[in-house]
Design an enzyme around this catalytic site. Structure first.
Site, PDB file in Angstrom:
ATOM      1  N   TYR A  67       4.443  70.152  35.464  1.00  0.00           N
ATOM      2  CA  TYR A  67       4.830  68.917  36.161  1.00  0.00           C
ATOM      3  C   TYR A  67       4.109  68.784  37.499  1.00  0.00           C
ATOM      4  CZ  TYR A  67       7.949  67.365  32.594  1.00  0.00           C
ATOM      5  OH  TYR A  67       8.411  66.891  31.399  1.00  0.00           O
ATOM      6  N   ASN A 101       7.350  55.112  31.036  1.00  0.00           N
ATOM      7  CA  ASN A 101       6.488  55.953  31.863  1.00  0.00           C
ATOM      8  C   ASN A 101       7.245  56.514  33.061  1.00  0.00           C
ATOM      9  OD1 ASN A 101       4.585  55.165  30.067  1.00  0.00           O
ATOM     10  ND2 ASN A 101       3.593  53.671  31.423  1.00  0.00           N
ATOM     11  N   HIS A 118      12.743  56.832  30.928  1.00  0.00           N
ATOM     12  CA  HIS A 118      12.563  58.281  30.799  1.00  0.00           C
ATOM     13  C   HIS A 118      12.448  58.977  32.149  1.00  0.00           C
ATOM     14  CE1 HIS A 118      10.971  57.635  26.410  1.00  0.00           C
ATOM     15  NE2 HIS A 118      12.284  57.548  26.505  1.00  0.00           N
ATOM     16  N   GLY A 186       1.070  49.233  25.135  1.00  0.00           N
ATOM     17  CA  GLY A 186       0.613  50.622  25.287  1.00  0.00           C
ATOM     18  C   GLY A 186       1.609  51.679  24.884  1.00  0.00           C
ATOM     19  N   THR A 187       2.347  51.416  23.811  1.00  0.00           N
ATOM     20  CA  THR A 187       3.246  52.458  23.308  1.00  0.00           C
ATOM     21  C   THR A 187       3.036  52.651  21.816  1.00  0.00           C
ATOM     22  OG1 THR A 187       5.555  53.157  23.007  1.00  0.00           O
ATOM     23  CG2 THR A 187       5.163  50.768  23.151  1.00  0.00           C
TER      24      THR A 187
END
Ligand code: BJW
Ligand code: ZN
Length: 242
Positions: A67, A101, A118, A186-187
């Protein structure tokens, strides 16, 4: 690119409220890799080792390092013309962005209503006492960061098998079904429950437009499919109605 057909243009001109459902491809032109596909990060990093709670508890150092790496990439990137086009549409329509995103780029582009299904990679909290650490700079990040209570600090993102933040998905559904148009941008449309949103929209007669360089699980259901990149198609749509 598909022609901007007259039906679509009429719908756009008559619309009051437009929602955008976005995924990793939205940020691809900003330089942030997607998850799936040839250049996706799951080719290099296995989701089951990194994007779930068990992995974090087993190897917090490894997950935290991943991360931290992604935070550095994201911080060095900027919103692209697609993000900016969505922000610009606020001058003409009521706009809600529902994003999968975690990269904060819609907020950085200036969009005023963003639902982060998310989570957000810049935010963190303590597993034990839930204290928030929303500015990673506050954290001592050599190794795994610990809260003042001694608990492990985790990124405030939604991993596989975890529920979305309470009430957020229902809020997104309300926004979607009260829209005149929903853009799915864009998924790959494979991660649920998020991927159900365009289907819910269709059931309520919302006009659903998909933007993607390749066909997805959703394409056959879309009212209209624009084959192309978000950073190209979205500015074109704005220009068509300016
Ligand atoms: C461009 C472009 C350009 C490129 N312009 N486009 C079996 C069946 C059904 C469901 C399940 C199942 N087993 C488990 C589940 C549930 C699971 C799920 O859906 N799994 C499926 C993958 C099978 N879902 C969950 O676990 C969710 N929670 C849940 O269901 O809770 C209930 C529950 C509780 C307890 C037990 C079981 C259930 C949570 C999902 C959380 C997802 N988290 C991640 C990681 C976030 C943190 C992080 O980043 O580290 O979220 S996974 C990853 O996928 C990330 C994304 O938000 C998400 C979606 O990916 P996205 O955005 O679609 O990206 P890509 O890469 O897939 O696609 C990019 C697209 O862009 C492509 O189409 C390109 O073509 C396109 N593109 N360039 C426009 N320039
Ligand atoms: Zn704590």
């Amino acid at each position: 690119m598909t022609e901007l057909n007259p039906v679509f243009l009429d719908k756009l001109r008559a619309a009051k409220k437009i929602s955008f459902f976005t995924g990793a491809g939205m940020s691809a032109e900003s330089g942030i890799p997607t998850f799936r596909g040839e250049d996706g990060i799951w080719k290099k990093f296995r989701p089951e080792e990194l994007a779930n709670f068990k992995a974090f508890v087993r190897s917090p150092e490894m997950v935290w390092e991943w991360y931290q790496h992604r935070r550095r990439v994201i911080t060095e990137c900027a919103p692209n013309p697609g993000h900016l086009a969505i922000k610009d549409l606020e001058s003409k329509f009521s706009i809600t962005v529902i994003t999968q995103n975690i990269d904060n780029l819609h907020n950085r582009a200036g969009s005023s209503s963003v639902i982060e299904l998310h989570g957000n990679i810049l935010k963190n909290y303590c597993l034990t006492c839930k204290k928030r650490y929303d500015h990673p700079a506050e954290l001592h990040i050599e190794g795994t960061p610990r809260c003042t209570c001694g608990g492990l600090i985790r990124p405030d993102v939604v991993w596989f098998g975890e529920n979305l933040p309470e009430g957020l998905f229902e809020h997104a559904e309300e926004e979607v079904i009260s829209s005149d148009i929903l853009f799915s941008v864009g998924t790959s449309s494979v991660v649920y429950p998020a991927a159900s949103l365009p289907h819910t929209a269709l059931k309520k007669d919302v006009y659903v437009v998909e933007v993607n360089p390749v066909e997805t699980e959703f394409t056959e259901y879309a009212n209209l499919f624009f084959k192309g990149k978000a950073g190209v198609i979205l500015p074109l749509i704005i220009r068509a109605i300016s």
